[in-house]
Design an enzyme around this catalytic site. Structure first.
Site, PDB file in Angstrom:
ATOM      1  N   CYS A  25       4.058 -10.953 -10.070  1.00 40.33           N
ATOM      2  CA  CYS A  25       3.785 -12.548 -10.235  1.00 40.33           C
ATOM      3  C   CYS A  25       2.750 -12.937 -10.940  1.00 40.33           C
ATOM      4  CB  CYS A  25       3.340 -12.645  -8.791  1.00 40.33           C
ATOM      5  SG  CYS A  25       4.385 -12.179  -7.415  1.00 40.33           S
TER       6      CYS A  25
ATOM      7  N   ASP B 155      -0.070  -2.136  -1.882  1.00 41.84           N
ATOM      8  CA  ASP B 155       0.694  -1.754  -3.177  1.00 41.84           C
ATOM      9  C   ASP B 155      -0.536  -1.935  -4.350  1.00 41.84           C
ATOM     10  OD1 ASP B 155       2.527  -0.876  -5.206  1.00 41.84           O
ATOM     11  OD2 ASP B 155       3.477  -2.814  -5.337  1.00 41.84           O
TER      12      ASP B 155
ATOM     13  N   HIS C 170       7.721  -4.640  -0.314  1.00 46.04           N
ATOM     14  CA  HIS C 170       6.887  -5.368  -0.020  1.00 46.04           C
ATOM     15  C   HIS C 170       6.592  -6.229   1.332  1.00 46.04           C
ATOM     16  CE1 HIS C 170       5.916  -5.175  -4.577  1.00 46.04           C
ATOM     17  NE2 HIS C 170       4.734  -4.636  -3.939  1.00 46.04           N
TER      18      HIS C 170
ATOM     19  N   TYR D 250      16.099  -5.752  -4.547  1.00 46.83           N
ATOM     20  CA  TYR D 250      14.638  -5.471  -4.207  1.00 46.83           C
ATOM     21  C   TYR D 250      14.460  -5.425  -2.835  1.00 46.83           C
ATOM     22  CZ  TYR D 250       9.691  -7.624  -4.088  1.00 46.83           C
ATOM     23  OH  TYR D 250       8.571  -7.587  -3.542  1.00 46.83           O
TER      24      TYR D 250
END
Ligand code: ADP
Ligand code: SF4
Length: 679
Positions: free
Chosen positions: A29, A264, A171, A168
């Site tokens: 991001c 992470d 997360h 994906y």
């Protein structure tokens, strides 16, 4: 290049495409996303220029029912979004790198604040992240639609020029992960129950994506192999491995990490380089396909070791590529001492959490590549021969000196202390903050090698001798000091005290003052300082009570993903925690605080109070002379101008150097209005 590192520059085949080397900028991001596409494209292009063989997007929404507003992520809802993404793929391809796109359907994590569509998820459940609404459980028709949305997005990705298309499931932010998770999926149909059933949708989307674009695009699967929740979540030695075995050779690339984002992207305060290895190391033994993983890798030897020991095939990096977009080229060119190593502070992450364009403590050009035309390695030359005196060798002074010297100016630094580093040097000696010293190491190392730079230590500049140096251009970077008068963002009142306690500031403790007996640390700053001082005082043998007027310990550190860890850390070290109490007065060896709502008084007996509230700019060299100085250029930068984050001090130094001699207004930069049709 040192032949030891040859292996890092080998090509890696990812399905039908080939990465030119093993440097892989994993999706990250950046707070720019679909709203600032030109700025974003330039930032990604510079990573490719710096040698990252693969450069990926951030999360890219695939449908209006997965809208992540207010966060600025990528958007690929329809064909009109392709042009914006094409800016990025063109910028990456220009340097021979591959472009990857991380497609996401957020499921429980999407609230659709912009589209106002209902949120869809595996089960009827509260959405994640605290918003008071629930998601609707998907029926078979919804699942069919979802698969089609993924396919459409994959086809659009190919049209936008991407070489790698992600499925994906990491997360905790993707519906595919929510389906996989026992915690979020309590369905009783063929998409719930056994792992095989919970993984069904993921497998279907993977196969659909391969069928849609796998002829020309590599298909990557990004997955969390461990949620670090123990038996309540996916574990690397349990379902984490089972899923990889189940899907082993379907994707062309495995991108593996731990979940959630807090785990992470751990900061250096709580983890070392390569910290994910224990969770990801066995993935390669379960698949023949290449594996990419992360771990804040900045050392080429650590990278080589990962590859040689069969842990990873590609060196994944988000933060190291933000701090130094030219890291691969510097390894290739054997310029290791010029690597600007990530310090693991997560200020980059905090920008995303504010939905603001990314910034970085180490790299002041990050997020400024397009709008100010800044480059991490190249800076415009001097406008004419000039010499500049910089007073203060903290992060602002050193960055300013470095950038001015690179422009070709003669630079002299005068520093009061015997060593450079200012607040960063002092703070890096506190528990957990050692890697922050890299801010100084990188700049000092560069400055020492520049013939047009002189540094004078033990050289205090005073208002009297400022004019005696004979410089026409003077930049003051003298930093700030912590207040001990109790002023904070909550009150301008001074603390009332009867002198019965020792009152210390962070500066006192960093200078080596040892607190006496029971210690209260009052935190009205809400970032890291009070908590690291609490740790420090415990190390010094004190009994510590942490008091804050916030409802949570180190509240702002939520933005750097550290808040829970900091709370746990204090708890484990035996620090007593008192929340929602505002410092009020000191009476007879007691810190008296008031409850922020009820105003009820609370007495905490102690010998020492450490106040962590706010700082005063150290601008005595500047303010009295501001309107009557004899100099050609006279400026105040960094904490001496307005105390803030280290990132702001570094940026302030860089901004000053970039504008020096230009006569231009620093407030003006290009505004990214996008291509006009992507809102
Ligand atoms: P910033 O974050 O803005 O760089 P710091 O507090 O980290 O600020 O650094 C300021 C530096 O300036 C410190 O190293 C300090 O010793 C130095 N300094 C402060 N006052 C003077 C002075 N009068 N003469 C020379 N150096 C000074
Ligand atoms: Fe690393 Fe901090 Fe820069 Fe993020 S902001 S890339 S953590 S130095």
């Amino acid at each position: 290049m040192n032949s030891r590192y040859d292996i890092l520059f080998e090509k890696v085949k990812i399905g039908p495409v080939t990465a030119p080397n093993r440097f892989y900028q994993v999706p990250h991001c950046n707070g720019m996303g679909h709203r600032f596409p030109q700025a974003l494209a330039r930032m990604r292009g510079i990573k490719a220029e710096g040698g990252w063989g693969v450069v990926c997007t951030e999360e890219v929404e695939i449908h209006p029912s997965s809208d992540i507003t207010p966060y600025n992520q990528g958007r690929l809802w329809d064909d009109s979004d392709i042009a914006n993404l094409r800016l990025m793929t063109d910028a990456v391809h220009e340097h021979g790198s591959l472009a990857g796109i991380e497609l996401v359907y957020q499921g429980l994590a999407g609230k659709n604040h912009y589209s106002r569509l209902p949120t869809l998820a595996p089960t009827h459940a509260s959405v994640l992240g605290g918003y008071p609404m629930q998601a609707r459980a998907m029926d078979r028709a919804d699942i069919k639609n979802l698969r089609q949305w993924y396919k459409n997005a994959a086809i659009r990705s190919k049209k936008a020029g991407f070489d790698i298309v992600y499925v994906y499931a990491g997360h905790g932010l993707s519906v595919l992960m929510h389906f996989l998770s026992r915690q979020h999926n309590d369905r009783s149909d063929e998409y719930g129950g056994s792992l095989e059933n919970r993984a069904r949708l993921l497998k279907e989307v993977l196969i659909d994506t391969k069928e849609a674009v796998g002829d020309t695009c590599g298909i990557a699967l990004r997955i969390a192999v461990d949620e670090l929740l123990g038996k309540n979540g996916t574990q690397a030695d349990g379902e984490g491995s089972d899923i990889i075995e189940m899907l082993a050779d379907i994707p062309d690339l495995w991108d593996v990490n731990v979940s959630s984002w807090e785990n992470d992207s751990q900061t250096s305060r709580f983890s070392q380089e390569g910290f994910q290895e224990q969770y990801t190391k066995h993935v390669k033994s379960l698949t023949t396909k290449p594996v990419v993983g992360v771990g804040r890798f900045t050392s080429p030897d650590a990278m080589v070791s990962q590859i040689k020991r069969g842990v990873l095939d590609l060196i994944g990096a988000a933060r190291p590529s933000i701090a130094d977009p030219f890291l691969p080229n510097k390894i290739r060119d054997n310029k290791l001492d010029t690597i600007r190593e990530c310090i693991g502070c997560n200020i980059c992450v905090s920008s995303d959490n504010y939905a603001a364009p990314i910034r970085c403590t180490q790299n002041p050009t990050m997020g400024e590549e397009w709008r100010r035309d800044w480059h991490p390695e190249i800076i415009k030359p001097k406008h004419q021969d000039e010499a500049v005196l910089i007073v203060g060798a903290g992060p602002a002074g050193l960055e300013c000196a470095h950038a001015l010297a690179k422009r070709g100016y003669e630079v002299v630094i005068a520093e009061k202390n015997k060593v450079a580093g200012g607040r960063v040097l002092r703070e890096s000696q506190l528990p957990g903050l050692a890697q922050w010293k890299r801010v100084i190491d990188y700049r000092l190392n560069a400055l020492k090698q520049m013939p047009n730079v002189e540094m004078y230590f033990d050289s205090e500049v005073t208002p009297e001798n400022l004019t005696e140096f004979g410089f026409e251009n003077i930049i003051i970077a003298t930093g700030s000091y912590w207040k001990n008068n109790g002023q904070s963002r909550e009150t301008r009142q001074h603390l009332v005290h009867d002198g019965s306690l020792q009152i210390l500031t962070p500066d006192d403790i960093m200078s080596g003052v040892v607190p006496q007996g029971e210690v209260v640390i009052y935190d009205a700053d809400h970032y890291y300082m009070a908590s690291v001082l609490a740790e420090k005082c415990v190390e010094l043998g004190c009994n510590v009570t942490y008091v804050t007027n916030s409802a949570r310990v180190a509240e702002w550190s939520d933005n750097t993903l550290e808040q829970q860890r900091i709370h746990n850390c204090l708890h484990e070290k035996g620090v007593k925690i008192i929340l929602n109490q505002q410092l009020h007065k000191i009476v007879q060896n007691n810190v008296v605080s008031q409850h922020i709502y009820t105003r009820k008084e609370n007495y905490t007996p102690c010998k020492t109070l450490v106040v962590v509230s706010e700082r005063s700019p150290n601008d005595d060299l500047y303010t009295p002379l501001k309107d009557k100085h004899p100099f050609k250029h006279f400026a105040l930068i960094g904490d001496a101008y307005a105390p803030g984050l280290i990132a702001q001090a570094v940026h302030s130094g860089h901004l000053e150097a970039q504008f020096f001699g230009s006569g231009k207004d620093k407030a003006i930069f290009k505004r990214d209005k996008g291509l006009g049709f992507n809102r």
